[in-house]
Design an enzyme around this catalytic site. Structure first.
Site, PDB file in Angstrom:
ATOM      1  N   ASP A 208     -36.942   7.382 -19.334  1.00 24.45           N
ATOM      2  CA  ASP A 208     -38.468   7.017 -19.348  1.00 24.45           C
ATOM      3  C   ASP A 208     -38.660   6.979 -18.004  1.00 24.45           C
ATOM      4  O   ASP A 208     -38.023   7.176 -17.098  1.00 24.45           O
ATOM      5  CB  ASP A 208     -38.464   5.575 -19.881  1.00 24.45           C
ATOM      6  N   LYS A 230     -42.553  13.485 -19.117  1.00 25.57           N
ATOM      7  CA  LYS A 230     -43.073  14.730 -19.101  1.00 25.57           C
ATOM      8  C   LYS A 230     -43.294  15.117 -20.129  1.00 25.57           C
ATOM      9  O   LYS A 230     -43.772  16.641 -20.368  1.00 25.57           O
ATOM     10  CB  LYS A 230     -42.520  15.851 -17.866  1.00 25.57           C
TER      11      LYS A 230
END
Length: 419
Positions: A208, A230
């Site tokens: 994360d 992302k």
């Protein structure tokens, strides 16, 4: 000095006698229990920790002084008293019965020594240093750190199947398995020992945004690192993609660590990932982490509970505004309570949250604080009241991630200096 013969004892179901109920016994008994030993402890008095083990039935306690026949049937004796005469009597009884005896008071009079021990999954390292306990501990710590961060060869099992690295029985590190690991609130040293150990042997790490970067810097070069922050799409679609990645990598034979900020099950969507693994038939285990809801206030000098101040605390998510129909938080009830309220992901909605709490009974003078990036080098703290916390937070330029704390505990420690 006579050369020692190193040996590992299998004590499961076997009697071990411990004489003494003080600090030394408190240190030694847990390891004996972990090895499966049946511990008989003889001492007129116990420390509270040993008393709790006796009360739980994990050890057998004889509340009296040692008698020679206490050694009968024992495979090992641990003398944990500082009275040399009493210890010598135990040694003599053990010697007569040909039972090895460890003595805390006199190593030279003992027939066995307790080494400095480090444990790393299936690997147990025991170090003796010619009777120098300090040197043994230094060497032990160096080996333990090397195993933990992967810099010491031996983290992997050479003859095991691909993807198998060896670990504690409760978390098998094996092909096709996923472990959800809580990385803690931001300080890389606040990840659990187990979490760091499993991270060191992962084949794939799905991380994360809030995961401490230094933990990722320690990964082995061949590890596949997937930056979950992302992944495109909206929140729901991104989570679906994360679920797909961890399941697919595990099905392909990898040991996958899903590394999450804080604790996987405290607003970390770990439950969704566990369900996805279970539905796919992929074994999944959770390693809890230190949650920022408690840790961030703590390092900012705010205990979420404090004697005579707060006997309860509630942790809520503030990512949905109080007036949003999709909110599952009972904000009116929170306004009427006296305890501490800790709000995660609530910075954007702080004006509405503060207004709702005050509208439902919480006084405007109630102390409040906002902690930005708690436990890290970029930590910032703004203290205010519920009535002006929104204004002061905006003026200070506080940005996410930040924890909001509402309650008298904000001022409970006053000006006590903290490190």
């Amino acid at each position: 000095m006579t050369e020692l013969y190193p040996l590992a004892l299998r004590l499961t179901g076997r009697k071990v006698l411990v004489v003494g109920g003080g600090a030394v016994a408190t240190r030694r008994v847990p390891a004996l229990l972990s090895a499966g030993a049946r511990v008989l402890l003889v001492s007129p008095h116990l420390t509270p920790a040993l008393q709790s083990l006796a009360d739980a039935g994990r050890i057998t306690w004889l509340a009296r002084r040692f008698q020679a026949d206490d050694v009968d049937g024992a495979w090992l004796v641990q003398v944990a008293v500082d009275d040399n005469l009493a210890a010598a009597a135990v040694s003599a009884a053990a010697l007569e019965r040909r039972v090895f005896c460890v003595r805390a008071d006199d190593r030279e009079a003992a027939t066995a020594w307790t080494p400095a021990v480090a444990r790393h999954g299936a690997v147990t390292v025991a170090v003796t240093a010619g009777g120098d306990p300090h040197r043994a501990q230094v060497v032990r710590d160096g080996i333990r750190d090397g195993l933990a961060d992967g810099t010491l060869p031996g983290c992997h099992v050479p003859d095991a199947p691909p993807g198998f690295h060896g670990a504690a029985p409760d978390v098998p590190v094996a092909p096709g398995r996923v472990v959800l690991v809580g990385a803690g609130p931001g300080d890389p040293e606040l990840i659990t020992v187990k979490g760091r150990r499993l991270l060191a042997v992962a084949d794939v790490v799905v991380a994360d945004r809030l995961v401490p970067g230094l933990l990722l810097d320690e990964l082995r070069p061949e590890v596949e690192l997937v930056d979950a922050s992302k992944i495109p799409y909206g929140p729901a679609k991104a989570q679906e993609e994360i679920n797909r990645i961890i399941v697919d990598r595990a099905r392909a034979g990898a040991f996958v660590v899903r590394l999450k900020g804080g604790d996987p099950y405290v607003f970390g969507r770990g439950g969704e990932e566990a369900i996805a693994c279970a539905e796919a038939g992929v074994p999944v285990t959770v390693v809890p982490g230190v949650t920022s809801s408690i840790a961030a206030p703590a390092v900012a000098g705010i205990p979420v509970t404090h004697r005579g101040v707060a006997h309860e605390f509630t942790v809520v998510s503030g990512h949905v505004a109080p007036d949003d129909p999709s909110s599952l938080v009972d904000w009116p009830s929170l306004g009427g309570m006296r305890g501490t309220v800790v709000i995660l992901m609530g910075l954007k909605n702080l004006p509405k949250i503060a207004a709702t709490l005050m509208a439902n009974g919480r006084a405007a003078e109630t102390p409040a604080a906002v902690v930005q990036e708690g436990t890290t080098g970029d930590q910032r703290v703004v203290k205010a009241t519920l009535g002006d916390v929104t204004e002061k937070t905006a003026a200070a330029g506080i940005r996410p991630p930040a924890i909001v704390v509402v309650g008298d505990v904000v001022d409970a420690l006053g000006s006590v200096p903290l490190p």
